[in-house]
Write a protein that holds these residues in place. Structure first.
Motif, short mmCIF file in Angstrom:
data_model
loop_
_atom_site.label_atom_id
_atom_site.label_comp_id
_atom_site.label_asym_id
_atom_site.label_seq_id
_atom_site.Cartn_x
_atom_site.Cartn_y
_atom_site.Cartn_z
N MET A 147 0.83 -1.20 0.00
CA MET A 147 0.00 0.00 0.00
C MET A 147 0.87 1.26 0.00
N ALA A 148 1.90 1.23 0.83
CA ALA A 148 2.77 2.40 0.93
C ALA A 148 3.45 2.66 -0.41
N LEU B 262 16.95 5.15 13.04
CA LEU B 262 16.94 4.94 11.59
C LEU B 262 16.09 5.98 10.87
N VAL B 263 14.94 6.30 11.45
CA VAL B 263 13.95 7.07 10.71
C VAL B 263 13.96 8.57 10.99
N ILE B 316 9.03 6.14 0.33
CA ILE B 316 8.83 4.69 0.27
C ILE B 316 9.68 4.02 1.33
N PHE B 317 10.90 4.50 1.48
CA PHE B 317 11.77 3.91 2.50
C PHE B 317 11.16 4.06 3.89
N VAL B 321 9.72 1.20 6.53
CA VAL B 321 10.15 0.99 7.91
C VAL B 321 8.94 0.92 8.83
N PHE B 322 8.00 1.83 8.60
CA PHE B 322 6.82 1.81 9.46
C PHE B 322 5.94 0.60 9.18
N ALA B 323 5.91 0.18 7.92
CA ALA B 323 5.15 -1.01 7.59
C ALA B 323 5.72 -2.21 8.32
#
Lengths: 642, 672
Positions: A147-148, B262-263, B316-317, B321-323
């Motif tokens: 999705m992202a 990281l983020v 996207i990166f 990471v959150f995904a």
């Protein structure tokens, strides 16, 4: 006001935290209203903030679906993963019941002195559950990942389309829209669309699946307890509706006064010199305080009301929880239910509220998504430039063009019904210099814009060497012309890049030659970094005069047949002015030149002077002839010696 | 920041309320466990020690008790004749002893495996309605739960009320103080911060602070409270459970920390990329005509595409990471519950834990991990808010460089309209180069002095020193016999009618703009307003407006043309009826004709005032009583037009760049 709209005023990085906590932490997940600006959103939950409504929901929704159609397989995959992870999530407590049931049975038997717990059963359930959790997490991960990526790609391609659209839009469009508006569509609205696609799509799927799944399992466990739990749903719905009704008013007022406060700040800061010089500090502070106080009143009310929605809902949810606990206790004591059933049931109740609330928000979310999408599509669907002439009537060989220009009966207005240029007719031989003079707002600049074909005529025609300019492609036409405006537009990049803008494939030698002819070379070499010096955002690290010279060099490099100069040098010092004049003379040599003239020396030296007033040529001729005629030109000319 | 100081009592109350709420929420699982353990498993019987026993049952039980403990058991009960039962009398020995006896009896009963089932049986024998007893217990606990919920709700409402008011209140105070501070700033501070930055600080940054204040209480204070409370309960309850939860907690923390490291830096880069996207688009939009004139659409699109693609890739990166983060956290939570069930099961089996308590543990674990997840979300906001707070603090700490004297002097009435510059040198604060060097001249009352010179020569700087928009670096500027630094800025500025280079209007009406100078005690009348507008050549176009003087002016005067703005701006200065006028290059926006008419009108009507004019056009200033020619901050010529043409090389150059020799001669002749 074309104040640059800062992207992300709400201070949320694109995409990122918006999809935080897809399930567990939906309190944070509530998006704040896209109202944008500084005041966007209210309390931490932003519930009850008014949302923008789209004009035509259905139509835009269709377009949105079409926009996503290239991704439909990915999207389907996403849905499958979402459903999968949700179903597993719902199944987990039921599976867990196998273990808890065994522990409770053992516990009860221990109580009455019976057998102990059979841990092989417990272990088996735990292992199964472990697997289920892992698969569910994997699905959730894959779903958000796809999705992202998908939404980022969609927003990338939307922005790309919009950027390309800028090139295809007629200038009229930008006359009616501020840069801020266009910018906000490209940056903020696309952002909103992407984020809400990312969120609401999966949320719709997971919420629906969760609600249906949980309801089914709950009914299966005990219909009595389910009914008790369901009683709370309309209660929370009514409560939320009431609170939202009350808070809307305050949110709207808050938004309005944030506008006032910010307006006052911008205005007073921008005009602080005047405020000081007129001792208006107290007055401006007074006005500001009034706005600020009203803002405070509506801000805390909006925040308060939206802040209690969530706790109120969880109160009602908890009341259902109490009811279920009590009823379950009674049912168990009567033997129609087992303890582990209550425990499982309670877990479902805890999860039940969230998706219901999300479903309630979905309509709002869709509305704001579609409203943002609508603004994006509206931009993409604007009427584009008139198409180029048919291939058959196009003149592609422009190398033989000498550069004579004739306007015949040109009529034009930026807005229909308010003509700016009326029946404008004149002929200019190749290589001549034409000065255009007249009062501001008389239409001088419009004439040269028409020659560049920035706008389409309402009537009449413009010809170059007897060929109607519409018979050239726009690119060919503009390659014959060069323009130096008083608004010296340079971009953030090196001086070399800026010069080369005139001819992208120019050799260094050509660039240096043009720079030399435009008197740019000597000062550039003195700058730190020379030609490689980076110009900053507003190109404020070089002087206004230097900027003007660079724009001239850029035009020289282009080597046009016809030249358009807007000769306003009021903000340039005398020495640079002399340089600019020299550079301009270099530039004009051998070319047909149109000069919007301010300086008398230029006007006098022109081959012909057009006096333009209210869109018409009121006088035309040489300096001497016009003076002798004793008309408007003479009046204008003499007014400087009063 | 000191801003929160006033709110300390309220903060204390809020924290108290949050504590009540946390306490309440922590108790809820407890109540469920009571319903399960006592209400259901123990049939609503809170204690294994019976209140009374039938005579036969008492003896039956006593027989099963080991001989050594029989006496103790018997002494706790007394036979009651009318009912033929034994009654528990532990309570008659005073609290401490009673508790001891009670514990002892419970142990004995456990020892002989006397269960709640037995007790229930016994009670039914004695004629108790056990079903009703159990119901009463369960509903009773339910009632307590409801009370607890209402308590929570009340504290939440009160807390939300207080913290909304506090957050909005702090924002209001900040806005007010910043605004006052910025209004008091002199040009130097504006130069230092830049107007745009001051605006963002007063609006965006304050909004950030307001948001974070509201969220801070709820999440950063409350969530750990809930988490710590839950940990405390787990720790006090079960020793073997503690390490499980501790490990789960540490693992989650570590994970969050790694993700953060990281983020977080990427967020900053994302912001930069968005700025870049904005910049590129804004550039294209503002240079659209140039872009098209040079056929550079594709070039611009490529530039945009590069920024766009960079943004997409980084987004996207971060999203990936959150995904990754959410499922992992959920998985950690779920695995922890499994471990708790496994260990808890064994404890239940060993009889050291009750089932209901085990489930309470599960709920606590969920609370703990959830609160951590909540916190991570807020923490992403914190660095941004800290930046905002710092930016605001910078403004509040800054001090204006132009201050009123402690003992202001008064102007010398005899020198009305007199302006003197004595050895004035000036450089902008922080700059190395002097903009003005050693200027000395006198402007006589009622006379016109013009300043001319190339850009950067210092023309505007000279006149800006007069209303004290800046202070001199060396030397003195005297107005009506007093150094401008020895009088209040208000008194000084009341005497000066200033027309800036760029006409700045304010939202309101044309009238309110012209009357801008009227304030406390000094009222500009309608007559004066019209008189001023007529002199400024604004009367005609105002008369053509739909509402004349009541015609709306949009913010920054966006709805009137440049020339009209400038004329209103001039009228505004005239309406003030000052002794001294400063026109800082105010005529360039006007066409020659209006310029000329305006000069004629001012000459006639405000002739009694002293005029200082900065100009570009020779024509504008030719007739001045005194022309000062500036070059590189130095005065290179002073005198009248004709003299300067002869004596001053710089002046002649400027004049010649605008007019031919013949015209200059002709101009002089035509003027006779």
């Amino acid at each position: 006001m074309s104040k640059p709209t800062n992207a992300n005023n709400n201070g949320r990085p694109i995409g990122a935290p918006a999809q935080h906590g897809a399930r567990p932490t939906s309190a944070m997940q509530q998006r704040r209203g896209p109202g944008g600006g500084f005041g966007g959103g209210g309390g931490p939950l932003g519930l009850g903030a008014p949302r923008q409504k789209p004009k035509d929901f259905k139509k835009t929704m269709k377009k949105l679906i079409k926009l996503m159609s290239p991704y439909r397989w990915l999207f389907l995959l996403c849905v499958i993963f979402a459903v999968g992870s949700t179903v597993f999530g719902i199944a987990a407590p039921v599976i867990m019941e196998g273990a808890t049931g065994e522990i409770i049975r053992g516990f009860m038997e221990v109580q009455i002195g019976g057998f102990s717990i059979d841990f092989s059963i417990v272990l088996r359930v735990i292992l199964i559950l472990g697997a289920v959790y892992i698969v569910s997490a994997l699905f959730m991960f894959l779903q958000s990942l796809i999705m992202a990526d998908m939404t980022q790609k969609i927003s990338y391609s939307l922005r790309k389309d919009m950027s390309a659209k800028i090139s295809r839009l007629p200038l009229n469009y930008f006359d009616t829209k501020t840069h801020g508006e266009v910018l906000s569509r490209i940056v903020n609205d696309v952002d909103t669309v992407a984020n809400s696609l990312n969120q609401s799509l999966t949320q719709i799927v997971t919420s629906v699946v969760t609600v249906v799944g949980i309801l089914a399992v709950m009914f299966w466990i005990s219909w009595q307890m389910t009914l008790v739990a369901l009683v709370t749903v309309p209660m929370s719905a009514i409560l939320v509706m009431i609170v939202i009704r009350f808070s809307q008013k305050h949110f709207r007022r808050q938004q309005e006064y944030v506008g006032h406060v910010n307006g006052q700040v911008e205005e007073i800061y921008g005009g602080h010199v005047v405020v000081k010089a007129f001792c208006a500090e107290d007055k401006s502070v007074g006005d500001f305080d009034n706005y600020n106080n009203t803002l405070y009143q509506s801000a805390w009310k909006a925040q308060f009301l939206s802040g209690i929605i969530w706790p109120a809902m969880s109160l009602i949810g908890n009341i259902g929880y109490v009811g279920v606990s009590v009823l379950g206790g009674v049912l168990v004591s009567r033997g129609s239910l087992r303890i582990e059933n209550i425990l499982t049931f309670i877990q479902y109740i805890r999860r039940f509220n969230m998706p219901i609330m999300q479903l309630g928000q979905i309509s709002n979310m869709l509305q704001s998504t579609v409203a943002a999408a609508e603004r994006v599509f509206e931009f993409l669907e604007q009427d584009e430039l008139a198409p180029e002439a048919d291939e058959s009537s196009l003149i592609r060989d422009i190398s033989v063009i000498r550069g004579s220009v004739s306007f015949s009966n040109v009529d034009f207005g930026y807005v229909p019904d308010t003509p700016i240029i009326k029946n404008f007719t004149t002929d200019v031989d190749a290589g001549k210099t034409i000065a255009i003079v007249g009062p501001t707002g008389g239409g001088k600049t419009t004439i040269v814009k028409l020659l560049m074909r920035f706008y389409e005529l309402n009537g009449g025609s413009i010809e170059i060497d007897g060929i109607n300019i519409t018979n050239f492609t726009r690119a060919d036409l503009r390659s014959m012309l060069a323009m130096v405006l008083q608004d010296t537009w340079l971009f953030n990049g090196t001086i070399m890049d800026n010069l080369r803008y005139g001819k992208l494939n120019a050799t260094d030698v050509e660039v240096y030659a043009a720079a030399d002819a435009a008197r740019v070379d000597h000062f550039v070499r003195a700058l730190p970094g020379g030609y490689d010096m980076e110009l900053n955002e507003e190109a404020t690290n070089i002087s206004q005069g230097q900027k003007q010279l660079i724009t001239i060099a850029r035009a020289i490099l282009k080597d046009p047949k016809i030249l358009i100069l807007d000769e306003a040098t009021s903000s340039v010092d005398t020495r640079t002015e002399v340089l600019i004049q020299e550079a301009m003379v270099n530039l004009m040599r051998g070319r047909t030149s149109f000069i919007i003239a301010h300086r008398l020396s230029t006007i006098r030296g022109a081959d012909a002077i057009l006096v333009v007033r209210d869109g018409e040529i009121v006088e035309q001729g040489s300096h001497e002839a016009l003076l002798a005629a004793g008309g408007y030109y003479k009046e204008l000319y003499e007014s400087q010696f009063v | 920041m000191g801003y929160y100081k006033v709110y300390i009592p309220i903060i204390v109350v809020i924290v108290g309320l949050l504590w009540i709420r946390a306490y309440g929420e922590l108790n809820l699982p407890d109540y469920t466990s009571r319903i399960v353990d006592t209400g259901i498993s123990q049939f609503g019987l809170e204690s294994l020690v019976p209140n009374q026993l039938a005579r036969e049952s008492f003896h039956a039980i006593r027989e099963r008790i080991p001989v050594g403990e029989q006496a103790g058991f018997t002494s706790a009960f007394r036979f009651y004749v009318p009912t033929n039962t034994y009654r528990y009398i532990g309570g008659e020995f005073g609290e401490e002893v009673a508790a001891e006896i009670y514990a002892r009896i419970t142990a004995i009963l456990h020892g002989i495996q006397f269960t709640f089932e037995d007790l229930r049986h016994e009670m039914i024998l004695l004629g108790y309605d056990m079903e009703q007893q159990q119901m009463r217990y369960i509903v009773g606990v339910g009632g307590l739960m409801l009370l607890m919920l209402l308590l929570i709700m009340a504290s939440v409402i009160l807390e939300t009320f207080l913290s909304s008011r506090m957050a909005a209140g702090i924002a209001r105070r900040l806005r007010r103080d910043i605004f006052r501070k910025v209004v008091s700033f002199s040009n130097s501070e504006f130069d230092k911060f830049s107007t745009a930055s001051l605006i963002t600080r007063s609006t965006n940054d304050v909004q950030q602070v307001q948001m974070i204040t509201g969220m801070f209480m709820r999440f950063v204070v409350f969530t750990p409270m809930l988490g710590i409370g839950a940990v405390a309960r787990v720790v006090t309850a079960g020793s073997e459970m503690t390490w499980t939860i501790t490990i789960a907690l540490l693992a989650t923390l570590l994970f969050v920390a790694v993700i953060f490291i990281l983020v977080t830096p990427k967020f900053k880069i994302i912001q930069k990329l968005i700025d870049r996207l904005n910049l590129v688009t804004r550039e294209t939009l503002s240079g659209l005509m140039v872009v098209r004139a040079f056929n550079r659409d594709e070039y611009e699109e490529e530039k945009f595409d590069k920024a766009n693609a960079n943004l997409r890739n980084l987004n996207i990166f971060v999203n990936r990471v959150f995904a990754f983060m959410n499922p992992i956290m959920m998985l950690a939570l779920n695995i922890t519950t499994l471990v708790i069930i496994w260990i808890g099961g064994h404890m239940v089996d060993a009889g050291t834990l009750q089932v209901g308590v085990m489930f309470a543990f599960l709920q606590y674990t969920i609370m703990i991990i959830m609160s951590f997840m909540m916190m991570t979300m807020i923490i992403t906001q914190l660095p941004r808010a800290l930046v905002s707070i710092n930016r605001i603090a910078e403004i509040l700490k800054a001090d204006t460089s132009i201050k009123d004297p402690k003992n202001p002097k008064t102007f010398d009435d005899l020198k009305k309209g007199l302006v003197e510059y004595k050895n004035v040198s000036f450089k902008y604060p922080g700059a190395e180069e002097y903009v003005l060097r050693d200027l000395t001249f006198t402007v006589l009352p009622g006379q016109t002095t013009a300043f001319i010179g190339s850009t950067g020569a210092g023309k505007s700087s000279v006149v800006n020193l007069l209303p004290r928009l800046y202070d001199v670096t060396d030397g003195q500027v005297m107005v009506e016999g007093v150094d401008v630094r020895d009088v209040t800025t208000k008194a000084l500025r009341r005497k000066i009618g200033y027309v800036p280079q760029k006409a700045l209007l304010f939202s309101g009406t044309i009238g309110s703009n012209i009357k801008f100078a009227s304030a406390d005690g000094y009222e500009i009348k309608d007559n004066d307003m019209k008189w001023a507008a007529d002199i400024a050549q604004a009367g005609d176009f105002i008369a053509e407006k739909a509402n004349q003087y009541d015609d709306e002016i949009a913010q920054a005067g966006a709805n009137v043309s440049g020339g009209q703005k400038q004329r209103i701006s001039i009228a505004r200065a005239i309406a003030k009826r000052p002794n001294i006028f400063v026109f800082d290059d105010s005529f360039s926006a006007l066409d020659y004709k209006t310029d000329a008419a305006l000069r004629a009108a001012t000459g006639k009507n405000i002739g009694g005032s002293t005029l200082l004019i900065v100009a570009q056009r020779i024509g504008t200033i030719k007739n001045a009583d005194q022309i000062i020619v500036l070059d590189n901050g130095r005065m290179v010529g002073i005198g009248k037009h004709e003299e300067l043409l002869k004596t001053c090389e710089v002046y002649r150059q400027i004049a010649l760049s605008q007019l031919s020799e013949e015209e200059l001669g002709l101009g002089g002749a035509a003027n006779e």
